[in-house]
Design an enzyme around this catalytic site. Structure first.
Site, PDB file in Angstrom:
ATOM      1  N   ASN A  44      -4.963   8.684  -5.898  1.00 52.17           N
ATOM      2  CA  ASN A  44      -5.089   7.443  -6.679  1.00 52.17           C
ATOM      3  C   ASN A  44      -6.539   6.990  -6.791  1.00 52.17           C
ATOM      4  OD1 ASN A  44      -2.220   7.093  -6.968  1.00 52.17           O
ATOM      5  ND2 ASN A  44      -2.187   6.457  -4.821  1.00 52.17           N
ATOM      6  N   HIS A 130       7.064  -1.940  -6.386  1.00 52.88           N
ATOM      7  CA  HIS A 130       6.655  -1.184  -5.208  1.00 52.88           C
ATOM      8  C   HIS A 130       7.386  -1.647  -3.941  1.00 52.88           C
ATOM      9  CE1 HIS A 130       3.665   0.034  -2.067  1.00 52.88           C
ATOM     10  NE2 HIS A 130       3.539   1.087  -2.870  1.00 52.88           N
ATOM     11  N   GLU A 177       4.453  -5.726 -11.957  1.00 52.37           N
ATOM     12  CA  GLU A 177       3.217  -4.965 -11.768  1.00 52.37           C
ATOM     13  C   GLU A 177       2.485  -4.778 -13.088  1.00 52.37           C
ATOM     14  OE1 GLU A 177       3.983  -1.350  -9.533  1.00 52.37           O
ATOM     15  OE2 GLU A 177       5.226  -2.439  -8.101  1.00 52.37           O
ATOM     16  N   SER A 181       3.807   2.072 -10.369  1.00 50.72           N
ATOM     17  CA  SER A 181       3.195   3.152  -9.593  1.00 50.72           C
ATOM     18  C   SER A 181       3.838   4.523  -9.785  1.00 50.72           C
ATOM     19  CB  SER A 181       3.184   2.799  -8.105  1.00 50.72           C
ATOM     20  OG  SER A 181       4.482   2.500  -7.657  1.00 50.72           O
ATOM     21  N   ASP A 206       1.054  -7.539  -9.440  1.00 50.02           N
ATOM     22  CA  ASP A 206       0.380  -6.541  -8.609  1.00 50.02           C
ATOM     23  C   ASP A 206      -0.378  -5.584  -9.529  1.00 50.02           C
ATOM     24  OD1 ASP A 206      -0.355  -4.465  -6.912  1.00 50.02           O
ATOM     25  OD2 ASP A 206       1.485  -4.548  -5.747  1.00 50.02           O
ATOM     26  N   HIS A 209      -2.549  -0.458  -9.763  1.00 56.11           N
ATOM     27  CA  HIS A 209      -2.863   0.736 -10.569  1.00 56.11           C
ATOM     28  C   HIS A 209      -3.560   0.407 -11.883  1.00 56.11           C
ATOM     29  CE1 HIS A 209      -0.771   3.519  -7.915  1.00 56.11           C
ATOM     30  NE2 HIS A 209       0.093   2.543  -7.733  1.00 56.11           N
ATOM     31  N   LYS A 240      -7.243   2.372  -4.013  1.00 51.11           N
ATOM     32  CA  LYS A 240      -7.062   3.259  -5.167  1.00 51.11           C
ATOM     33  C   LYS A 240      -8.375   3.373  -5.937  1.00 51.11           C
ATOM     34  CE  LYS A 240      -2.243   2.798  -4.557  1.00 51.11           C
ATOM     35  NZ  LYS A 240      -1.140   1.855  -4.481  1.00 51.11           N
TER      36      LYS A 240
END
Ligand SMILES: *Cc1c(COP(=O)(O)O)cnc(C)c1O
Length: 386
Positions: A44, A130, A177, A181, A206, A209, A240
Site C-alpha cells: 500500500n 474496514h 470510506e 480497501s 476513512d 486509501h 500507506k
C-alpha cells in the site's frame, strides 16, 4: 476444550489458512525473501515513500535528539514536539481545527468510535467498511446497523427508521470510506452528506486509501469533492501512501478534546515513538510538496497503463481487485503469479465475503512501465481461464 490444531486443519481444508512472509530488504518495487526476488504488487506504499531518504533522515535525526521509546502514554510524559507537529500540520492540511495522532489506524478507529458513541446511539456502516471500523463500532456498545455497499436508498431507510425523539437526544454516526480497501471503488459521498444533514447525523470518513494519491496535494476524496465541511471526523493512516506508520483523526477542537479524554486505545497505550511521529510528518510534507505531485503523476500513469492493457475501467485509487470467486482458484492464480516472479496475494474470507476471493493488485509510483507491462502479460491468461 477446542483443540487449536483441529481448528487450523479446518482452515487449511477451507483454503483459508494464512502464513506470514518475511521480507529481507527495504519496502519497494520488489520483495526479497530468501533467494527470491518478486515484483511487489501487494504493497500500500502507493507513492513509494517507504524508503525515501527524507523520511529516513527524519527518523534518525529524531532518534538523535529524542531517543527511541516515548516512555509513557500521552496522558503522562510520552508526548513530544514531533507529536505536536504532526497533529498541527494534519489539522491544517485537511482544513480542520484539530487532530489526534494514534500509533496505527486500527487503534484510531477503535478509540475514536468508542469515544464518540454510547449505548443508545446508532452507528450505520457501509457493509464493506474496514475491520477496524466494524470492530470499533461493535466495541462502542451503540446499536450497529449496516447498509449494502454504497446503497444510499438503504441508508435512507435505516435513517428514517430511527425514532425522531431519539434523533434529538442520541448520536447517529454514518461511517464510510473514501476508497474501499478491498474493492478499490469510492463512496457516493455527496449523497451521504445530504442525508446526514437531513437527519442531523454525523459522518466519519476513512481516507486510508485516498490520502496522498487523490485530489489536490493528495488531500483525498473529501477535498476533491469539496465537501470537507460535511465530514465530522476524517481518519487516515500514515502506513500507506505516507510511507511511515501511525494514524490521525481530524475534527473540530471540541470533538478532539472529547476523543482524547475518552479513547481507550489512546489513553491506555504508550505514546508512539517520537521518531514515528516525525516519520509521519515527513511523509505528510512529501505528499503535499513537489515529490508527492510527481509521484501522483507516475502512479496514475501506471494505473492507467495497466487498465488499458487489461481492458478494464480505471479505478479512482490504486487498488485493482480481480475477482476470482473460489478461495482455491484465487490461491492458484496467486501461486501462478508467484512462480512467474510476481507478488499479488489472494484475498479471502473473512477479509472479503466467502466466494468473492480475489487477487488484489496495488500499484505504486515506484513501478516501471516494464513492470506494469510484465504484470499485464502474466495475469491476462489467468483472467481468461477463470
Ligand atoms: C489499513 C486501514 C486501516 C488501518 O490502518 P493501520 O494504520 O494499518 O492500522 C484503517 N482503515 C482502512 C480503510 C484501512 O485500509
Amino acid at each position: 476444550m477446542r483443540d487449536p490444531g483441529s481448528e487450523l486443519n479446518k482452515l487449511r481444508e477451507e483454503n483459508l489458512y494464512r502464513e506470514l512472509k518475511y521480507g529481507a530488504s527495504a519496502t519497494g518495487r520488489t520483495f526479497h525473501s530468501g533467494n527470491l526476488s518478486l515484483l511487489n504488487f501487494s504493497s500500500n506504499d502507493y507513492l513509494g515513500l517507504g524508503s525515501h531518504e527524507t523520511i529516513k533522515e527524519a527518523v534518525t535525526e529524531t532518534i538523535a535528539s529524542f531517543g527511541v521509546g516515548s516512555g509513557a502514554s500521552r496522558m503522562l510524559s510520552g508526548g513530544t514536539t514531533p507529536h505536536l507537529l504532526i497533529e498541527k500540520e494534519t489539522a491544517n492540511f485537511f482544513g480542520k481545527d484539530s487532530s489526534l495522532f494514534f500509533a496505527n489506524g486500527y487503534g484510531a478507529a477503535l478509540g475514536t468510535l468508542g469515544a464518540i458513541l454510547q449505548k443508545g446511539d446508532t452507528v450505520i456502516l457501509d457493509k464493506l467498511c474496514h475491520a477496524s471500523l466494524i470492530d470499533g463500532s461493535r466495541l462502542s456498545s451503540a446499536t450497529v446497523r449496516t447498509f449494502p455497499h454504497n446503497n444510499v436508498d438503504k441508508l435512507k431507510k435505516i435513517l428514517n427508521s430511527i425514532n425522531e425523539n431519539d434523533q434529538k437526544k442520541k448520536r447517529i454516526l454514518i461511517v464510510t470510506e473514501g476508497i474501499f480497501s478491498m474493492d478499490g471503488d469510492s463512496s457516493p459521498i455527496k449523497e451521504i452528506i445530504k442525508l446526514k444533514k437531513q437527519h442531523q447525523a454525523l459522518l466519519l470518513l476513512d481516507e486510508a486509501h485516498s490520502f496522498g494519491i487523490i485530489g489536490e496535494s493528495g488531500k483525498g476524496i473529501a477535498h476533491r469533492e469539496n465537501i470537507i465541511n460535511g465530514v465530522d471526523f476524517l481518519m487516515t493512516t500514515f502506513g500507506k501512501s505516507a510511507g511511515a506508520a501511525g494514524s490521525v483523526v481530524v475534527s473540530s477542537g471540541t470533538w478532539i478534546e472529547l476523543i482524547l479524554n475518552r479513547a481507550r486505545s489512546f489513553i491506555y497505550s504508550t505514546a508512539p515513538m517520537p521518531s514515528q511521529a516525525a516519520a509521519a510528518l515527513a511523509g505528510l510534507r512529501l505528499i503535499r510538496g513537489s515529490v508527492g505531485e510527481e509521484r501522483r503523476i507516475s502512479l496514475h500513469r501506471n494505473i492507467e497503463h495497466l487498465c488499458n492493457e487489461l481492458q478494464i475501467p480505471k479505478p479512482q485509487g490504486a487498488i485493482i481487485p480481480l475477482i476470482i470467486g473460489g478461495e482455491l482458484e484465487a490461491l492458484r492464480v496467486s501461486g501462478n503469479l508467484h512462480s512467474a516472479g510476481i507478488l499479488a496475494p489472494a484475498i479471502r474470507y473473512p477479509t472479503v465475503s466467502k466466494g468473492s476471493a480475489r487477487i488484489r493488485i496495488t500499484i505504486s509510483a515506484n513501478h516501471s512501465e516494464k513492470d506494469i507491462a510484465f504484470l499485464a502479460k502474466t495475469i491476462k491468461p489467468s483472467l481468461i481461464s477463470t
